[in-house]
Design a protein around this motif. Structure first.
Motif, PDB file in Angstrom:
ATOM      1  N   ASP A   1      31.734  43.556  39.770  1.00 28.27           N
ATOM      2  CA  ASP A   1      32.035  42.620  38.677  1.00 28.27           C
ATOM      3  C   ASP A   1      31.438  43.089  37.358  1.00 28.27           C
ATOM      4  O   ASP A   1      32.045  42.938  36.304  1.00 28.27           O
ATOM      5  CB  ASP A   1      31.515  41.220  39.008  1.00 28.27           C
TER       6      ASP A   1
ATOM      7  N   GLU B   1      37.646  46.329  49.074  1.00 28.15           N
ATOM      8  CA  GLU B   1      37.758  44.878  49.265  1.00 28.15           C
ATOM      9  C   GLU B   1      38.595  44.234  48.154  1.00 28.15           C
ATOM     10  O   GLU B   1      39.354  43.296  48.395  1.00 28.15           O
ATOM     11  CB  GLU B   1      36.343  44.298  49.287  1.00 28.15           C
ATOM     12  N   ARG B   2      38.452  44.766  46.933  1.00 30.41           N
ATOM     13  CA  ARG B   2      39.214  44.189  45.822  1.00 30.41           C
ATOM     14  C   ARG B   2      40.640  44.716  45.711  1.00 30.41           C
ATOM     15  O   ARG B   2      41.346  44.412  44.758  1.00 30.41           O
ATOM     16  CB  ARG B   2      38.509  44.494  44.498  1.00 30.41           C
TER      17      ARG B   2
ATOM     18  N   GLN C   1      33.340  48.037  47.981  1.00 33.35           N
ATOM     19  CA  GLN C   1      33.715  46.956  47.060  1.00 33.35           C
ATOM     20  C   GLN C   1      35.121  47.171  46.498  1.00 33.35           C
ATOM     21  O   GLN C   1      35.916  46.228  46.413  1.00 33.35           O
ATOM     22  CB  GLN C   1      32.718  46.885  45.904  1.00 33.35           C
TER      23      GLN C   1
ATOM     24  N   CYS D   1      33.582  45.840  36.064  1.00 33.14           N
ATOM     25  CA  CYS D   1      34.825  45.306  35.511  1.00 33.14           C
ATOM     26  C   CYS D   1      34.562  44.641  34.159  1.00 33.14           C
ATOM     27  O   CYS D   1      35.351  44.770  33.226  1.00 33.14           O
ATOM     28  CB  CYS D   1      35.455  44.299  36.474  1.00 33.14           C
TER      29      CYS D   1
END
Lengths: 159, 585
Positions: free
Chosen positions: B122, B245-246, B242, B125
């Protein structure tokens, strides 16, 4: 010295049989035993249907593999450029003198192995020494003596 | 979110080595005790590239405050004075040095290092990460290659080959299965930018590789990382999990039919595996012996399939280029070398660390600007070693050389991966040359005779020179052998290994002459050429040498000239390092 061959067998069982599996298998064996024992090489060779000589070819090519048991803690003295300029050769020589072993050797009590490494990638902290997984910066002869004492005490404590 | 209060703690390899984990734990405890745990968010970030023990940034009503050299025992005071009292805790506040180090840099690939939590997708991003992927995935693949080509990005691993052209070759190569490989086998002693990027911003590398996969039509990628970097490997594993997963990695990326999977291969300790064909052999599970090119990996690489290999820094440049456009990137740098380059500044400068500057800056600017000048004022700069064991030493007179691929190659050195080790008059250039050849002798794979045997002969000669056995004829032998090895070796290791010898011979002939003719080492480094006597005029009778001697060979009494007992002396040079007055020769 005989080893528990079932450990090798379970590493082999857990690994795939596809392309490029040999080095990861040998790395797993070394993680298990701290070195790659001869019996393990034979077992891997038979299972993967390769010649033992090819495995030794790989083991002796890469500096990370050991064919002999290692000390409990490996002292790695960085000999990168920055460390060299800051006096790491003297630090390595000092460790060698104090421990009574050469580069690559292991102390008689089995506590320490000494190793020179090309670069640990922490040039800002030169000269750098790693004991096990711990990194130490700006190591001089005095600090080297302290490190030996600290880690030897740690070894005695855990016995 | 400018109102969010947070505390950043640098926890890369260096930060952890300096006790960063204890600092973090103490912040947790003391924030809770002060009742501020809910107000401030604690963020562990990667190393920022400047070694200052543990760096801590507090971002709150006071703005952004940086504390340096933070020890675990300082944390309580910082919490009490700053967090509770609302005032600067002056004893650990970062000095002007720290701020100047960063002020003179342009950070593109290091932008997130030390700023975001590398284990949190996050945060990546929020800093603009994966925006490039989200835009590019719906566009035709050739547009990505065109953008990278137009940006002028060149390989940051040392070769300097135009990245876009390499992508084009791989994209054009026939074959169903193609691979992307990230060369993270940063083996040059003195270079650590790739480690910092992998530890501080692993998602940038992952995103760069996914974009490369889309551009060339590859669905599988490997990151070949040296095993000496356990933290980098751990953080890459987190980043890959990660991103998968996204839906950024794996099957049907962002719900499109495109897919890309990534695996990590840990190296096993072989410098030559930084060479691309050797690296491929190593991933295939073989000895890392290079093979001749062509065919280039773009045509026939991993398991015979077209393979694109770029290094960590190159991949990390890709997301910002795609995000901001080729023109934005091309505004930095020179005509032929675009963008920025990260240098690992180390050795005898005040500030050692990672410096990212636009290409074309001069070496002097790097040393005096971010480097903060020489470590010891009375010892002037003698040379700068560029590009590790493949590079060369440049003397002080060439400090105004701009750092771009062509200018550096002209001097006989190479840009290499960006290692820059500064040396003062306490370094012996013959010893430095010997040091590098010792390294390449150990790391030569042994396949080509000139490299295997020739380097070994060069090392023997250099050892003779350093121990006072050298002759002028040896010097002719060195240059001749050096040129032979350069022209007759198969891979980059052999082709560049003589560079440190050839450049030091070119720029420091007087130092070689002193060794072979006068049997002297002007820098007092080569132990056999040092007498280990104390100079009466220079000695201030401080006793530092005596205290430093591990062999009790230096006799000293208060107020008296120190005396070295040559029978006990082990020539370890501890006394020379300890003496601040150059009194031991």
């Amino acid at each position: 010295m005989s080893i528990d061959i079932t450990k090798v067998e379970s590493i082999l069982a857990a690994s795939g049989r596809g392309k490029g599996v040999l080095i990861p298998i040998l790395q797993a064996v070394q993680n298990e035993f701290g070195y790659v024992p001869r019996e393990a090489v034979d077992c891997v060779a038979e299972t993967l249907d390769v010649f033992p000589v090819d495995i030794y070819g790989i083991l002796t090519f890469y500096s990370q593999f050991y064919l002999e048991p290692r000390g409990r803690y490996t002292i790695r003295v960085c000999q990168g450029t920055a460390c060299h300029v800051m006096g790491s050769k003297e630090v390595l020589d000092h460790f060698s003198r104090q421990l009574g072993i050469e580069d690559g050797g292991t102390t008689e009590d089995g506590v320490f192995s000494l190793e020179r490494v090309a670069c640990l990638g922490c040039c800002g902290m030169a000269p750098v020494v790693a004991v096990g997984e711990e990194f130490y910066g700006a190591v001089d002869m005095t600090k080297a003596d302290e490190l030996i004492a600290t880690w030897r005490a740690k070894a005695e404590e855990s016995e | 979110m400018s109102t969010e209060k947070k505390i950043l703690i640098c926890l890369g390899t260096s930060g952890i080595a300096a006790g960063g984990k204890a600092v973090l734990a103490n912040f947790e405890t003391h924030l809770a005790q002060a009742g501020k745990a809910d107000e401030y968010r604690l963020v562990s970030v990667g190393d920022r590239g400047l070694f200052r023990d543990v760096l801590v940034d507090v971002i709150d009503g006071l703005g952004r405050t940086t504390y340096e050299h933070v020890r675990p025992e300082d944390v309580e005071d910082i919490v009490q004075t700053h967090i509770v009292g609302g005032e600067l805790y002056a004893p650990r506040a970062a000095g002007a040095d720290y701020h100047e180090f960063f002020a003179s840099q342009t950070r593109i690939v290091l932008a997130n290092c030390g700023e975001i939590n590398p284990e949190c997708i996050d945060e990546y991003c929020a800093a603009g990460g994966y925006a490039a992927l989200q835009a590019a995935i719906f566009e035709p693949a050739h547009m990505l290659t065109d953008t990278v080509k137009a940006s002028g990005l060149r390989g940051r691993g040392g070769g300097g080959f135009p990245t876009g052209v390499k992508w084009q070759f791989t994209a054009d190569a026939p074959g169903e299965q193609k691979y992307i490989i990230c060369n993270a086998d940063e083996g040059d002693p003195g270079a650590f930018m790739d480690r910092a990027i992998l530890e501080g911003d692993p998602h940038a590398v992952v995103e760069g590789m996914i974009l490369a996969g889309l551009a060339v039509g590859a669905t599988e990628g490997y990151i070949y990382c040296r095993a000496e970097y356990p933290l980098a490997i751990a953080r890459l594993e987190v980043a890959i999990a990660q991103a998968t997963e996204r839906g950024m990695l794996g099957e049907s990326i962002l719900n499109t039919p495109k897919s890309f999977t990534l695996k990590i291969k840990a190296g096993a300790g072989a410098f030559v595996c930084g060479e691309e064909t050797a690296l491929i052999a190593s991933i295939e599970g073989k000895r890392g012996n290079p093979v001749s090119k062509p065919p280039f990996p773009a045509q026939s690489g991993l398991w015979g399939c077209p393979t694109l290999i770029n290094n960590v820094e190159t991949f990390a440049n890709v997301p910002p280029i795609v995000r901001n456009g080729a023109e934005w990137f091309a505004q930095y740098g020179t005509e032929n070398s675009k963008g920025t380059k990260v240098f690992a500044l180390a050795g005898k400068v005040k500030n050692t660390g990672l410096v990212e500057v636009p290409m074309g800056m001069t070496i002097r600017h790097l040393v005096d600007g971010p480097g903060g000048g020489m470590l010891v004022k009375r010892l002037p700069l003698k040379g700068v070693q560029l590009g590790g064991p493949s590079g060369g030493c440049l003397p002080a007179s060439l400090l105004d050389t701009p750092v771009d691929y062509e200018s550096i190659t002209q001097t006989g050195a190479i840009m290499g991966s960006g290692g820059m080790v500064v040396m003062d008059t306490q370094s012996c250039m013959v010893d430095i040359a010997r040091f590098f050849v010792e390294f390449t002798v150990a790391e030569s794979c042994g396949k080509c005779t000139p490299c295997r045997v020739g380097l070994k002969r060069m090392l023997e000669i250099l050892e003779d020179i350093c121990s006072g056995q050298g002759t002028p004829a040896h010097l002719d032998f060195l240059s001749e052998m050096g040129e032979t090895i350069k022209s007759m070796s198969l891979c980059g290791l052999g082709q560049t290994a003589p560079n440190p010898v050839l450049t030091t011979m070119k720029y420091y002939p007087e130092e070689y002459a002193a060794h072979v003719e006068d049997r002297e080492c002007p820098a007092h480094v080569c132990a056999e050429l040092v007498d280990f006597v104390v100079d009466d005029d220079k000695c201030i009778r401080c006793g530092a040498c005596s205290r430093a001697c591990p062999a009790e060979a230096v006799h000293w009494q208060k107020g008296q000239l120190a005396k070295i007992d040559s029978d006990r002396c082990i020539q370890c040079k501890a006394c020379i390092s300890a003496c601040k007055f150059d009194a031991i020769r």
